[in-house]
Design an enzyme around this catalytic site. Structure first.
Site, PDB file in Angstrom:
ATOM      1  N   ARG A  29      56.427  18.025  15.448  1.00 40.67           N
ATOM      2  CA  ARG A  29      57.892  17.888  15.517  1.00 40.67           C
ATOM      3  C   ARG A  29      58.539  19.046  16.285  1.00 40.67           C
ATOM      4  O   ARG A  29      59.511  18.833  17.010  1.00 40.67           O
ATOM      5  CB  ARG A  29      58.461  17.745  14.113  1.00 40.67           C
ATOM      6  CG  ARG A  29      57.954  16.423  13.506  1.00 40.67           C
ATOM      7  CD  ARG A  29      58.854  15.830  12.500  1.00 40.67           C
ATOM      8  NE  ARG A  29      58.405  14.464  12.211  1.00 40.67           N
ATOM      9  CZ  ARG A  29      58.743  13.784  11.138  1.00 40.67           C
ATOM     10  NH1 ARG A  29      59.522  14.331  10.227  1.00 40.67           N
ATOM     11  NH2 ARG A  29      58.307  12.551  10.972  1.00 40.67           N
ATOM     12  N   GLY A 106      40.057  28.519   9.712  1.00 44.78           N
ATOM     13  CA  GLY A 106      39.731  29.870   9.241  1.00 44.78           C
ATOM     14  C   GLY A 106      39.052  30.694  10.322  1.00 44.78           C
ATOM     15  O   GLY A 106      39.190  30.414  11.525  1.00 44.78           O
ATOM     16  N   ASN A 107      38.289  31.672   9.866  1.00 45.77           N
ATOM     17  CA  ASN A 107      37.610  32.620  10.764  1.00 45.77           C
ATOM     18  C   ASN A 107      36.784  31.993  11.879  1.00 45.77           C
ATOM     19  O   ASN A 107      36.901  32.359  13.047  1.00 45.77           O
ATOM     20  CB  ASN A 107      36.644  33.451   9.916  1.00 45.77           C
ATOM     21  CG  ASN A 107      37.215  34.806   9.662  1.00 45.77           C
ATOM     22  OD1 ASN A 107      37.976  35.294  10.494  1.00 45.77           O
ATOM     23  ND2 ASN A 107      36.878  35.402   8.549  1.00 45.77           N
ATOM     24  N   GLY A 108      35.933  31.024  11.499  1.00 44.18           N
ATOM     25  CA  GLY A 108      35.044  30.369  12.464  1.00 44.18           C
ATOM     26  C   GLY A 108      35.857  29.631  13.516  1.00 44.18           C
ATOM     27  O   GLY A 108      35.506  29.615  14.708  1.00 44.18           O
ATOM     28  N   ASP A 132      40.570  29.758   0.734  1.00 46.15           N
ATOM     29  CA  ASP A 132      39.992  31.041   0.311  1.00 46.15           C
ATOM     30  C   ASP A 132      40.960  32.226   0.361  1.00 46.15           C
ATOM     31  O   ASP A 132      40.721  33.250  -0.268  1.00 46.15           O
ATOM     32  CB  ASP A 132      38.760  31.381   1.161  1.00 46.15           C
ATOM     33  CG  ASP A 132      37.682  30.320   1.062  1.00 46.15           C
ATOM     34  OD1 ASP A 132      37.662  29.584   0.060  1.00 46.15           O
ATOM     35  OD2 ASP A 132      36.857  30.218   1.995  1.00 46.15           O
ATOM     36  N   GLY A 190      44.259  33.367 -18.154  1.00 46.07           N
ATOM     37  CA  GLY A 190      44.041  34.220 -19.324  1.00 46.07           C
ATOM     38  C   GLY A 190      42.570  34.488 -19.601  1.00 46.07           C
ATOM     39  O   GLY A 190      42.139  34.536 -20.756  1.00 46.07           O
ATOM     40  N   LYS A 218      34.979  35.231 -32.035  1.00 44.13           N
ATOM     41  CA  LYS A 218      36.327  34.803 -31.645  1.00 44.13           C
ATOM     42  C   LYS A 218      36.260  33.321 -31.265  1.00 44.13           C
ATOM     43  O   LYS A 218      35.221  32.842 -30.804  1.00 44.13           O
ATOM     44  CB  LYS A 218      36.751  35.655 -30.434  1.00 44.13           C
ATOM     45  CG  LYS A 218      38.136  35.412 -29.952  1.00 44.13           C
ATOM     46  CD  LYS A 218      38.417  36.320 -28.768  1.00 44.13           C
ATOM     47  CE  LYS A 218      39.704  35.862 -28.093  1.00 44.13           C
ATOM     48  NZ  LYS A 218      39.529  35.257 -26.835  1.00 44.13           N
ATOM     49  N   ARG A 260      39.677  21.695  -3.301  1.00 44.35           N
ATOM     50  CA  ARG A 260      40.116  21.488  -1.910  1.00 44.35           C
ATOM     51  C   ARG A 260      41.027  20.265  -1.759  1.00 44.35           C
ATOM     52  O   ARG A 260      41.626  20.062  -0.703  1.00 44.35           O
ATOM     53  CB  ARG A 260      38.885  21.324  -1.009  1.00 44.35           C
ATOM     54  CG  ARG A 260      38.106  22.603  -0.781  1.00 44.35           C
ATOM     55  CD  ARG A 260      38.047  22.972   0.691  1.00 44.35           C
ATOM     56  NE  ARG A 260      37.337  22.010   1.463  1.00 44.35           N
ATOM     57  CZ  ARG A 260      36.060  22.091   1.813  1.00 44.35           C
ATOM     58  NH1 ARG A 260      35.353  23.134   1.411  1.00 44.35           N
ATOM     59  NH2 ARG A 260      35.492  21.181   2.560  1.00 44.35           N
TER      60      ARG A 260
HETATM   61  O1  F6P Z   1      36.160  27.854   3.038  1.00 45.47           O
HETATM   62  C1  F6P Z   1      36.518  26.897   2.095  1.00 45.47           C
HETATM   63  C2  F6P Z   1      35.357  26.577   1.190  1.00 45.47           C
HETATM   64  O2  F6P Z   1      35.788  25.598   0.265  1.00 45.47           O
HETATM   65  C3  F6P Z   1      34.714  27.754   0.477  1.00 45.47           C
HETATM   66  O3  F6P Z   1      35.471  28.183  -0.646  1.00 45.47           O
HETATM   67  C4  F6P Z   1      33.372  27.209   0.137  1.00 45.47           C
HETATM   68  O4  F6P Z   1      32.416  28.244  -0.005  1.00 45.47           O
HETATM   69  C5  F6P Z   1      33.044  26.353   1.342  1.00 45.47           C
HETATM   70  O5  F6P Z   1      34.284  26.031   1.947  1.00 45.47           O
HETATM   71  C6  F6P Z   1      32.293  25.083   1.036  1.00 45.47           C
HETATM   72  O6  F6P Z   1      32.009  24.462   2.237  1.00 45.47           O
HETATM   73  P1  F6P Z   1      31.495  22.957   2.364  1.00 45.47           P
HETATM   74  O7  F6P Z   1      32.635  22.044   2.005  1.00 45.47           O
HETATM   75  O8  F6P Z   1      31.109  22.845   3.798  1.00 45.47           O
HETATM   76  O9  F6P Z   1      30.371  22.824   1.407  1.00 45.47           O
END
Ligand code: F6P
Length: 327
Positions: A29, A106-108, A132, A190, A218, A260
């Site tokens: 958009r 992410g990073n990759g 993450d 908690g 407990k 996720r």
């Molecule tokens: O980076 C997100 C994540 O869900 C991580 O927390 C986890 O280690 C990884 O991806 C799991 O990856 P996949 O879905 O490829 O098994």
């Protein structure tokens, strides 16, 4: 505004995260508002190599803001790690006249985008999309808030059964090598103990905690474990506890991919909308090879190389506080 950019591609890459759709919507958009055409690239870098493109208009992204997952699908792509794979992808982008990219991942995913610019000069802006929350250059990543709320909801349910049976429940959460999810979930659930890769003495503390028989009697205990913790995960900790204290009734729940999925929280939708908007504005202003983030309420642009290379640390005061509050 940079008039060289007429058509941009948007894609999601790596693990999906709730809020990615809100990010795609904001990119489409904002771009169309500025008269820029948008192409959706399905299955991340794999789709770039396979020519898996769709034209996206304002209406194509209607009714997706509330949906988890990603309408563009996602993938982790081995082929893109090679020079040949990236060349194939760049040629496909050129054929489609795509002159800029927005990458949500992410990073990759940032690493791939950086290489694509170095080798083929295709400018890209990155948006941090991962549950993450481990990316440098932003206080929060898209999907983190939804994931921690999902995990806390699960812990609240586990508490009911833990209490009914006088059990100790180990709950393992995701996070790859980082403990952001575990820390937030442990504090808000908690938990008696929180195991994260960034902290090393939790096992010692937990064993000394249970040495006291009244604590073992407990009604119940919740222990949150980050999947990347150095003890080797929740099952390994359960084993150690059972060996040391055979009278404890211990169970483990690994929450896994439930974290996720689901409809993104309002916080994730707002964050994804802001970042999607800022990524396009940045690209049109000539910013390139940077990840957009929000730090202390301010929009910041971080070089990919820095976002990839630097680690974001969990506030030590938060770790300290969690230990004190769990007594
Ligand atoms: O980076 C997100 C994540 O869900 C991580 O927390 C986890 O280690 C990884 O991806 C799991 O990856 P996949 O879905 O490829 O098994």
């Amino acid at each position: 505004m940079n008039n060289n950019i007429k058509r941009i591609g948007v894609f999601t890459s790596g693990g999906d995260a709730p809020g990615m759709n809100a990010g795609i919507r904001a990119v489409v958009r904002t771009a169309t508002y500025h008269g820029i055409e948008v192409v959706g690239i399905r299955r991340g870098y794999q789709g770039m190599i396979d020519n898996d493109f769709i034209e996206l208009k304002t209406r194509s992204v209607a009714n997706i803001i509330q949906l988890g997952g990603t309408m563009l699908k996602t993938a982790r792509c081995e082929e893109f790690r090679s020079v040949e794979g990236r060349t194939k992808a760049a040629n496909n982008l050129r054929k489609r006249k795509i002159d800029g990219l927005v990458c949500i991942g992410g990073n990759g995913s940032y690493t791939g985008a950086m290489k694509l610019y170095e080798e083929h000069q295709i400018p890209t802006m990155g948006i941090p999309g991962t549950i993450d929350n481990d990316l440098f250059g932003t206080d929060f990543t898209i999907g983190y808030d939804t994931a921690i709320n999902t995990a806390v909801d699960a812990i609240d349910k586990i508490r009911d059964t833990a209490g009914s049976h006088n059990r100790v429940f180990m709950v393992e959460v995701m996070g790859r090598d980082s403990g952001f999810i575990a820390m937030a979930v442990g504090i808000s659930g908690g938990a008696e103990a929180i195991f994260i890769p960034e902290d090393t003495n939790e096992m010692e503390l937990l064993l000394s905690h249970f040495k006291n028989a009244s604590r073992r009697n407990k009604s119940f205990s919740i222990v949150v474990v980050a999947e990347g913790d150095r003890q080797g995960g929740a099952l390994a900790i359960q084993e150690q506890l059972e060996k040391e204290f055979p009278d404890l009734d211990v169970r483990t729940t690994i929450l896994g991919h439930i974290q996720r999925g689901g409809s993104p929280t309002a916080r994730d939708r707002v964050l994804a909308s802001q970042l999607g908007y800022e990524a396009v504005v940045g690209l049109l202003n000539g910013i390139n090879s940077k990840a957009v983030g929000i730090v202390a309420g301010e929009v910041v642009h971080t070089d990919f190389i820095e976002a990839i290379g630097k680690s974001k640390n969990i506030e030590p005061r938060l770790i300290e506080m969690a230990k004190i509050l769990s007594h």
